[in-house]
Design a protein around this motif. Sequence first.
Motif, PDB file in Angstrom:
ATOM      1  N   GLY A 128       0.822  -1.212   0.000  1.00 43.84           N
ATOM      2  CA  GLY A 128       0.000   0.000   0.000  1.00 43.84           C
ATOM      3  C   GLY A 128       0.849   1.251   0.000  1.00 43.84           C
ATOM      4  O   GLY A 128       0.636   2.174  -0.797  1.00 43.84           O
ATOM      5  N   ILE A 129       1.858   1.242   0.869  1.00 45.03           N
ATOM      6  CA  ILE A 129       2.704   2.439   0.963  1.00 45.03           C
ATOM      7  C   ILE A 129       3.445   2.670  -0.344  1.00 45.03           C
ATOM      8  O   ILE A 129       3.468   3.776  -0.874  1.00 45.03           O
ATOM      9  N   TRP A 130       3.995   1.575  -0.861  1.00 46.15           N
ATOM     10  CA  TRP A 130       4.731   1.730  -2.112  1.00 46.15           C
ATOM     11  C   TRP A 130       3.816   2.182  -3.231  1.00 46.15           C
ATOM     12  O   TRP A 130       4.178   2.998  -4.070  1.00 46.15           O
ATOM     13  N   GLY A 131       2.607   1.605  -3.212  1.00 46.56           N
ATOM     14  CA  GLY A 131       1.650   2.005  -4.229  1.00 46.56           C
ATOM     15  C   GLY A 131       1.383   3.499  -4.170  1.00 46.56           C
ATOM     16  O   GLY A 131       1.360   4.192  -5.188  1.00 46.56           O
ATOM     17  N   LEU A 132       1.202   3.964  -2.943  1.00 47.45           N
ATOM     18  CA  LEU A 132       0.931   5.382  -2.747  1.00 47.45           C
ATOM     19  C   LEU A 132       2.106   6.217  -3.256  1.00 47.45           C
ATOM     20  O   LEU A 132       1.927   7.187  -3.995  1.00 47.45           O
ATOM     21  N   ILE A 133       3.305   5.784  -2.845  1.00 51.04           N
ATOM     22  CA  ILE A 133       4.481   6.537  -3.271  1.00 51.04           C
ATOM     23  C   ILE A 133       4.589   6.520  -4.791  1.00 51.04           C
ATOM     24  O   ILE A 133       4.820   7.543  -5.430  1.00 51.04           O
ATOM     25  N   ARG A 134       4.359   5.327  -5.348  1.00 54.13           N
ATOM     26  CA  ARG A 134       4.485   5.218  -6.794  1.00 54.13           C
ATOM     27  C   ARG A 134       3.465   6.137  -7.469  1.00 54.13           C
ATOM     28  O   ARG A 134       3.753   6.777  -8.481  1.00 54.13           O
ATOM     29  N   GLU A 135       2.289   6.191  -6.874  1.00 53.64           N
ATOM     30  CA  GLU A 135       1.251   7.038  -7.452  1.00 53.64           C
ATOM     31  C   GLU A 135       1.709   8.495  -7.433  1.00 53.64           C
ATOM     32  O   GLU A 135       1.574   9.221  -8.427  1.00 53.64           O
ATOM     33  N   TRP A 136       2.242   8.897  -6.275  1.00 53.81           N
ATOM     34  CA  TRP A 136       2.728  10.279  -6.186  1.00 53.81           C
ATOM     35  C   TRP A 136       3.794  10.544  -7.241  1.00 53.81           C
ATOM     36  O   TRP A 136       3.752  11.526  -7.965  1.00 53.81           O
ATOM     37  N   VAL A 137       4.746   9.610  -7.267  1.00 52.22           N
ATOM     38  CA  VAL A 137       5.851   9.801  -8.214  1.00 52.22           C
ATOM     39  C   VAL A 137       5.307   9.891  -9.633  1.00 52.22           C
ATOM     40  O   VAL A 137       5.682  10.761 -10.414  1.00 52.22           O
ATOM     41  N   ASP A 138       4.370   8.981  -9.941  1.00 50.60           N
ATOM     42  CA  ASP A 138       3.805   8.999 -11.285  1.00 50.60           C
ATOM     43  C   ASP A 138       3.110  10.316 -11.567  1.00 50.60           C
ATOM     44  O   ASP A 138       3.221  10.879 -12.660  1.00 50.60           O
ATOM     45  N   ASN A 139       2.387  10.791 -10.549  1.00 52.23           N
ATOM     46  CA  ASN A 139       1.686  12.066 -10.738  1.00 52.23           C
ATOM     47  C   ASN A 139       2.671  13.198 -10.998  1.00 52.23           C
ATOM     48  O   ASN A 139       2.474  14.008 -11.901  1.00 52.23           O
TER      49      ASN A 139
END
Lengths: 537, 494, 98, 571
Positions: free
Chosen positions: D520-531
Amino acid sequence: MASPEIILAAAEAGHIVTAAAGTHVGTHGATHHEAPGLLDIIRNNLPALQVLVPLTLAPLITLLNNRNLSWLLAMVGTSVSLLIAVVLTTQVLDGSVISYALGNWAPPLGIELRVDAANALVLLIVAAIGTCAAIYARPSVDKELGMTEQPLFYTAFLLCFSGLLGVTITGDAFNLFVFLEISSLSTYALVAMGAKQDRRALNAAYNYLILGTVGATFYVIGLGLAYMMTGTLNMADLAQRLPDLMGSGTLWVAFGFITIGLATKLAMFPLHFWLPNAYTYAPSVVTGFLAATATKVAVYALIRFIFTVFGADFAVEAQLFGKVLLPLGLIGIIAGSLVAIWQVNAKRILAFSSVAQIGYMLVGLGLMSLTGLTATMLHMFNHALMKGALFFALGAVMWKLGGVTLDKMRGAGKLMPWTMAAFVGGGLSLVGVPTTVGFISKWYLLNAAFEREWYWLIAILLITSLMAAVYMWRVFEVAYLRPAPEGVQKGEAPLLLLIPTWALVLANFWFGLNATTTVNLAETAARGLLGLTGGAN
Amino acid sequence: MISMSFDLAIALSLIIPVVGTILIGMSGDRPNQRETVTLLTAISLFAVTLWLLPQVAAGARPEVSFFEVLPGMPLKFVIEPLGMLFATIASGLWIVNSIYAIGYMRNTGEVNHTRFFMCFPISIGAALGMAYAGNLFTLFIFYEVLTLSTYPLVAHRETEEAKKGARIYLGVLLTTSIGLLLPAIIATYMLTGTTDFTAGGILADHVSPTTATILLALFMFGIGKAALMPFHKWLPSAMVAPTPVSSVLHAVAVVKAGVFSVLKIGIYIFGIDYLADADLTFWLQAVSAFTLVTASIIALTKDNLKARLAYSTISQLAYVVFGLSLATAAGFMGGSLQIAMHAVGKITLFYFAGAIYVAHHKTEVSQLNGLGRKMPLSFIAYTIGALSIIGLPPFGGAWPKFVLMEGAVDAGQPLLIAVLIISSLLNIAYLLPITVRGFFLKPDGEDTPAPFSWDGVKEAPFMVLAPLCFTAFLCFVMFFAVDAVEGLIAPILN
Amino acid sequence: MSDNHNHTQDDQELGWFERVENHRLLILLTVLICVGFGAADFFYHKHPHFSAEEIPAFYGLFGFAAFFFVVLAGAQLRKLIMRPEDYYDDQEEAQDAE
Amino acid sequence: MLSELNPGLILILGAVLVPLLRGPVRKIYMLLLPVFGVMHLLNTPHGTYGDYEMMGMVLETYRLDQLSFVFGLIFHIAAFLGILYALHLKDTASDTMQHVAALIYAGAGVGAVFAGDLMTLFIFWELTAIASVFLIWARGTDIAYKTGIRYLIVQVGSGVLLLAGLVMHKAETGSIAFDHFGVTTMADFTAGTFLIFFAFGIKCAFPFLHNWLQDAYPQATPTGTVILSAFTTKLAVYSLARGYAGLDILIPIGATMTAFPVFFAVIENDLRRVLAYSLNNQLGFMVVGVGVGSALALNGTAAHAFSHILYKALLFMGMGAVLHRVGTTKATELGGLYKSMPWTTVFTIIGAMSISAFPFFSGFISKSLILAALAQEHMWLAWTVLLFASAGVLEHSGIKIPYFSFFAHDSGKRPKEAPWNMLAAMGIAAALCIGIGVWPEYLYAILPHAMDYEPYTPGHIITQMQLLMFAVLAFVVLVRTGLYPPEIPSVNLDTDWLYRRLAPSMLKEMGKAVTHLSGGIWGLIREWVDNIRALAARHHGPSGTMGRSIAVGNMVLWVMIGLAVILLLYL
């Protein structure tokens, strides 16, 4: 004399190399010899020869209109200039200043050529890169330009070359404008010559011409205002009179025009839009030469005006550092690096990288400290080395593969190992890897930021360094880790392309491993600019 | 006279690899010449190291500054025991690794041999440069050279996976070194006016404990090569590389360079006394202990042998950082011993991984059932290496654990011993199943294990097998040779 | 010993120890020996360390009781801890699958 | 130099040559190794030898005194018997490995006994762990593989605890000598001595630390278990006797050990596991002896260890022969084997009678020492428990083992008699069991302390026979009345449930949670990074505002804006 806001941290009195005030080597040819020999004459007139040699050779090339001879003459012009620049540099390394009155007309009436560490450094850059470019030009223009255009090319090249040298060496503000125009006009022509390869070069040259002219005009307007106020065009003279006029609105306006004019020339964000296309579509050798020299000369001119003519106090008063150079420099770094990441043409990547690199120089200025200014001076030199090497390497790729889009560069590392190795060398320097000059620049910038305790700036500098790694690595990966397109034979670019390229690459490493010389030169220059030596004022 | 030869020796340590690289590059497509040059380079480099070793052990501290990179910032080399240890390991194992690499590359159909072999000497040279570095600045320079020279090795196979792995490898190492280590070095320089490695450290009188803690964090995480969590990802990513590369990364140069730097900075920049007195390392104990255990647990879940070994390395490296974090002489000694012992042990394990790949193209643990009957020597060697890594006598790996325990007790933190114990037990759980599968379980699809016969033996080629057996033997020798290592390091702790 | 009748085996195959008459013999023998040693208790001089040892045939009674207790308690223990033979298998296989 | 060699090293180094030898030469060579060891042992006067300096410590690699002599001697005998018993193994890789492992294991056990300091002890201690696990793995089954890993973790765990204790003890006292630690009550423990004690306790299978034994030994190969049963636990007993004689807590610990396994043994179906519980129970006697700590008690411990190794090996040999011929030792699948395996039956019964301590068998003359010592000290509770346990021993080892395998209901299986070498090993062991029982004075003579004890008094014999025969009677009654619990194919839970069931399932749940969380955390981070990436790409990509070429008019506009701003700033 310097503002209290400027950090002069490292300035212990004992360390300063003090030359006696007004050590005017060569002025009026006064020597101990009864009858000066030829050598003495040459020695005494070096500053003039610095510009005049290439300047006079330029029309000669057109007159002779011979492909081989014109190359030879360009070689002669540039290499002689380099020799002179080296000699001059050694003479000012100790912080002394050479003032030379052109035609023996004493300044402020006559035109003064004035060499101190700051412009010796720039002279060295221009002359060295110019020499490399001249060698490089031969096979490159053979490939990219028509036969008939070649003498014209070399003429324009030498004109541009001498113009840049002139801008750098002159001590006269109006004379600076003249040389600026000489270099600019020939540059437009040079860029336009890229049209044979890509028609967009014409458009790029045109845009460059408009912007360049706007910039030059602004400069001259500002200068005019200053002249109105002071009645002099000699920089040293201006410097003496301007402080009395502090607070005058006209002076502010003059300063504003000059700043913006030069900022356009040096491609400060957001006045940089002319640059990427000009660099991308110009002939390879031109790109390499311009990227390494033209912007640096403009930066030098700005520095000269800020520190020598108007004075650091004035600039501080004008909030130039904190509100203009620093923020725009930073935005330039970030935006330039970001844009570079998404580019698909290697030349454009490097062009936007140049915008970012200029940002570093401006940030160095914006730090308002001896270390910061040293970093800027150093980075001018270092950036010239790396960008020169990189663009030259790309030119060699262009020579063989006919283009430098990432698609065309697939497998280039295997097709032309030596060329790409040079490119990697330059790229590592751009990223700021230790043992290269890029690292030295960054080291000083970071040191300056530490002195200020601006930790956020440190973070930005480091992050953007890594961004440089990202955009360079895209090229490296394509060149080394993608298979070459079918049917392309393995083979290197001609030696004449490789030699200057590698010379610059090795210089990247040489001055990266042994930066004492350049650092000393840059620091002497910075001290001179800040008035910390007895020489400049 | 003496100093002359020291200068020469240090210069040679850096020049020989460069010359080697150039000669290898010039060998082009002549494999025999290329391999001969590789071996000769390795041997001559080791000879120089061996010339230095006894003198340093006897107390000499050769020092040389070649030139100033920046004013007041010389490219300076001082050979002290810790660096000597690292240099000996790196250059010594490089010979073995060269033989192995030749055998491996010849038998796996890899391409681009010349580039491959060109990168090795550079990385070893960089490792030696780090080992002998006399100041942080020099250390940093060679640190980055090492990163860059190993990048092509990691990306060697040029597949998408290799590119991705190499990108992560480079990304993490560059980001940490430029983003954290470099500022730490500059800060050190700005605060103290020097970056020289000095006995007793240089920071003590110049910084507040808060600043020192921040600096320590920057250094510890900045040395991404030490793979402290959360900056460990590059190690498993780099597993896409051919096995000789993995062994360079894990045993010979790269991670060793990382933990070596950790120790060196710990003792010569901070100073053990300062670390202890100012109580700077509590968090580091926590982080390294966490890494130590967590990486082992992750290793348990990996079926890919090299991935499992990669996490094992992360865990084992944390021992070294852990040793430093104890801020005691014994802790430091334990860390130093661990550098040596882990190198020998882990290289054995990687050679094994390469051997089963070369001989039978196996990469997963679950594929190894019954393979030990075909490759008895390899599996025995593996088992020895594994036992050494676990820390069992009579293999070298036992000593670091013992000394680290002493360090924990000296540090007044006997409870930390539990971490070492847990890790040892986890090591058993993820390393030894390979032995059992190889020797005792029946291969998939066979009801009964085929009876052993010498005809069924298919070991890896000699050039692969010999280094494997040799390093396994070294694991055993190191148990008894520990006093030599201890005696070398001890003087810097007094 | 009684449940071997359920086995389907020929009488010829029955060994000495499986014949019912021999069982009886063995049981008788056991009882006789017990009685013998129980009686012997009265014919030698004791050196008791504990008072309990003075009880006649203390060891015999203790042995009998202890044995009884062990077996019956074991039977009770079964209710608590006995599991099918494959109890651990599924768990461990599930782990392997991960 | 050679005379200073720890005898254990003869076996260990000798083992290295085994793979190189073939056929009869190998067999003879292996049998000779322990013989050489014993000769070396007998030729060495008591004293310390083989000092070796390492890491600033002086290791006493060979200490020979009364206590170590007894254990060293019986270890050699056990090694000899174990090798003889395994002599039928072929020259295959797996079998060779068993031989090598057995020799190294035995050697390590011997070496540990003669260790004069804790570091040497630790080294051999771990070596026993490593070598022995191969005897389990050599079984080649999936279960053996997992069991072996579990076993090794426990064994090495004991080793590292020993190491930790060593380190702390060294820090506390500056000494690594392996002598009595001076701990006689709980209050005397230091961190170091407690850890060492704990490490010994694991190998000694203290209650709650015991289950590795029942888990692992039954999974080993038929020959492996014989070897296994001899060394590890007795080494632990030796170590306790050496370091913690007279420690009061050992009496309740030992008493518990004697008592609780008997209940498990009653309902256990796998006869080798029954023996493992029985082993645990016998260890209890020895531990009590150490706890009492008197000369008589320590003699009892040593003597009991001596005789126990023999009869327990004998019993495991018997069951091993059954396993070898039948392929199982589950009570539910055996019965009536006496018809085709008479010798094995006889030898097993001799072992059973020895362990049950019938007079004129070895168990009798050693166990009675411990009971007598307890009685001397008037420790009535412990004495009662041990007496109770003696009856229990009779149940599971004395009766259950021979009864269910060789008699009981005829399984119809008619396996061949055991191979000659197994019979020979069993015969020698059985002879020794009887010999020691009949002529105890020879054993008594080599015990650590001088004592005056006569086992064969009428009282001793009568009371013991009462105990045993009445218990047999109870068995008869229970069987005839049908109260005796039937054999059921099953496993019984023990403490191994904690780490085989509870811990894995907890870890699994935790793992799931962590994976989920970190995912979950990585997903969130990845989402931020992607954004952020997308945002940057939008503005800085090739067609973004920053990246695209703009018209020259706009460029000039920017210059104008620049001028305006700067003038605004100045004016």
